[in-house]
Design a protein around this motif. Structure first.
Motif, PDB file in Angstrom:
ATOM      1  N   TYR A 248      64.774  22.507  92.490  1.00 16.88           N
ATOM      2  CA  TYR A 248      65.295  23.853  92.264  1.00 16.88           C
ATOM      3  C   TYR A 248      64.468  24.880  93.037  1.00 16.88           C
ATOM      4  N   ASP A 249      63.179  24.656  93.159  1.00 18.04           N
ATOM      5  CA  ASP A 249      62.344  25.545  93.969  1.00 18.04           C
ATOM      6  C   ASP A 249      62.796  25.516  95.435  1.00 18.04           C
TER       7      ASP A 249
ATOM      8  N   LEU B 233      66.038  27.433  95.644  1.00 22.29           N
ATOM      9  CA  LEU B 233      65.803  28.880  95.618  1.00 22.29           C
ATOM     10  C   LEU B 233      65.410  29.405  96.995  1.00 22.29           C
TER      11      LEU B 233
ATOM     12  N   ASP C 216      68.823  31.558  97.192  1.00 21.25           N
ATOM     13  CA  ASP C 216      68.411  32.217  95.951  1.00 21.25           C
ATOM     14  C   ASP C 216      69.616  32.889  95.299  1.00 21.25           C
TER      15      ASP C 216
ATOM     16  N   PRO D 289      71.241  34.098  90.977  1.00 21.25           N
ATOM     17  CA  PRO D 289      71.030  34.088  89.526  1.00 21.25           C
ATOM     18  C   PRO D 289      71.431  32.774  88.860  1.00 21.25           C
TER      19      PRO D 289
ATOM     20  N   ARG E 127      68.676  30.306  89.435  1.00 19.65           N
ATOM     21  CA  ARG E 127      67.519  30.644  88.601  1.00 19.65           C
ATOM     22  C   ARG E 127      67.760  30.285  87.135  1.00 19.65           C
TER      23      ARG E 127
ATOM     24  N   ARG F  70      67.424  26.560  86.875  1.00 21.08           N
ATOM     25  CA  ARG F  70      66.012  26.225  87.028  1.00 21.08           C
ATOM     26  C   ARG F  70      65.255  26.485  85.730  1.00 21.08           C
ATOM     27  N   ALA F  71      65.593  27.577  85.030  1.00 17.24           N
ATOM     28  CA  ALA F  71      64.921  27.901  83.761  1.00 17.24           C
ATOM     29  C   ALA F  71      65.153  26.804  82.726  1.00 17.24           C
TER      30      ALA F  71
ATOM     31  N   ALA G 289      61.029  31.809  82.001  1.00 12.98           N
ATOM     32  CA  ALA G 289      61.744  31.805  83.288  1.00 12.98           C
ATOM     33  C   ALA G 289      63.132  32.430  83.131  1.00 12.98           C
TER      34      ALA G 289
ATOM     35  N   GLU H   5      63.681  36.264  83.355  1.00 16.66           N
ATOM     36  CA  GLU H   5      63.747  36.895  84.673  1.00 16.66           C
ATOM     37  C   GLU H   5      65.170  36.913  85.236  1.00 16.66           C
ATOM     38  N   VAL H   6      66.114  36.320  84.472  1.00 13.86           N
ATOM     39  CA  VAL H   6      67.517  36.260  84.907  1.00 13.86           C
ATOM     40  C   VAL H   6      68.323  37.270  84.106  1.00 13.86           C
TER      41      VAL H   6
END
Length: 385
Positions: free
Chosen positions: A292-293, A296, A300, A302, A305, A308-309, A324, A327-328
């Protein structure tokens, strides 16, 4: 499908036949209509009288249909003199226009919906009625959409360079529609992506095909006999198709060794890690977070992300996942469902139940709404005990 005729194999010939007509001088819109009529004729005739050369038969039939269109159009009568003579086969008869047609049908001047419809008809060979049924819209509505798309690309020259990313996005959108009525759009997207892979060796084409196969391998396990949605963690993995998983992994590995990583390859790598795990507990969540990194860095967004969270919540614990997720933006689709899952893992059943109710209200389809409502009811039952 007519008995004795391989419908998919027949439609695989569409790009080559359409390309021949356009190179002979036919305009794209009329040529595409003519090819559709030739396909109908083939389905009626071939079971009892199969041709020795299917492509040549379709070219001849489609060209005659095109000439019929030209003759019936008084405004184009001056073109008839130029086009009436049957051209002798030449180098252009053997040119592979498949990639050029993909580019044309996914032209950036088209909306996503128009690109999907035009690709399914002009490259996929589906009828307007089939496409309309798959997208649950009236046939007249779909016919208008396709006609507008043809007019939009009327002046685009066949062979003009295009963007492969537009084609891949169009195919990905087709795949995500899944199965509707008598048209299996997921299978159709796989067929079209296989066809694309035969004419280009770009790693991202292999990555997209791998991603489709790995997701498609789990389709039979996604719903129970009563139609209920079964989430990944609860699926019966013996119902996953090992042949599609093996093919997907092989395609992914072939793409990755080219050292030209793209977002579809990264997504396929995540899907492969899920497919490789005997159980959800044995999933390599740490490596999934790493992928996932990578994703991104490539694309990248939402949704990436958010997913990924959830993966971080599995790899490093629910509180790390919630941090994590904070941040979304909360307006991102399925945000409440992800938060509910992580809060439940953290032991906060009351918050999780409330969020499942909220997620159900915003669910994009009935299956998800039913699943999330049941999750909320399950937690409410536990809270009352």
């Amino acid at each position: 499908m007519t008995p004795g005729v391989d419908d998919a194999a027949l439609r695989d010939l569409v790009p080559a036949v359409l390309g021949v007509l356009v190179r002979r001088g036919a305009d794209f819109a009329t040529a595409e209509d003519a090819v559709q009529e030739a396909l109908v004729a083939a389905l009626a005739k071939w079971p009892n009288d199969p041709p020795n050369d299917p492509t040549a038969w379709l070219v001849t039939a489609a060209w005659r249909k095109f000439l019929d269109h030209v003759r019936s159009d008084v405004a184009r009568r001056h073109r008839e003199e130029r086009l009436l003579a049957e051209p002798a086969p030449g180098p252009t008869e053997h040119a592979d226009d498949t990639l050029a047609l993909y580019f044309l049908c996914a032209h950036p001047s088209l909306t996503s919906a128009s690109a999907v419809a035009l690709t399914l008809r002009a490259v996929g060979g589906l009828t307007t009625r089939q496409i309309a049924a798959a997208y649950l819209v009236p046939e007249a509505t779909m016919a208008q959409r396709i006609s507008r798309a043809k007019r939009t690309v009327a002046d685009v020259r066949l062979g003009q360079p295009g963007e492969l990313r537009d084609v891949l996005l169009t195919l990905y959108l087709v795949f995500n529609e899944g199965h509707s009525n008598d048209v299996d759009l997921a299978a159709e997207a796989i067929r079209l992506t296989r066809q694309l892979a035969r004419v280009t060796d770009e790693p991202e084409v292999g990555g997209l095909l791998a991603l489709m196969l790995l997701h498609h391998a789990r389709r039979d396990a996604r719903f129970g006999p009563d139609g209920r949605l079964i989430p990944l963690a609860a699926q019966d993995r013996t119902r996953w198709r090992p042949d599609l998983i093996a093919e997907g992994v092989d395609l992914l590995q072939t793409a990755l060794v080219r050292d030209a990583l793209g977002p579809y390859q990264a997504q396929a790598a995540i899907a492969a890690l899920h497919a490789d795990a005997p159980t959800v507990a044995e999933t390599d969540w740490v490596q999934i977070v790493e992928w996932y990194d990578e994703l991104l860095a490539l694309a990248d967004g939402p949704v990436v992300r958010l997913n990924r969270a959830v993966a971080i919540g599995q790899a490093d614990g629910p509180r790390a996942g919630l941090a994590a997720l904070a941040e979304v933006e909360a307006t991102v689709p399925r945000h409440a469902a992800a938060a509910a899952f992580l809060h439940e893992r953290d032991g906060d059943l009351e918050t999780a139940a409330r969020l499942y109710v909220q997620a159900a209200a915003a669910a994009p389809n009935l299956a998800e709404r039913d699943h999330l409502t049941r999750e909320a009811a399950r937690l409410h039952h536990l809270l009352r005990r």
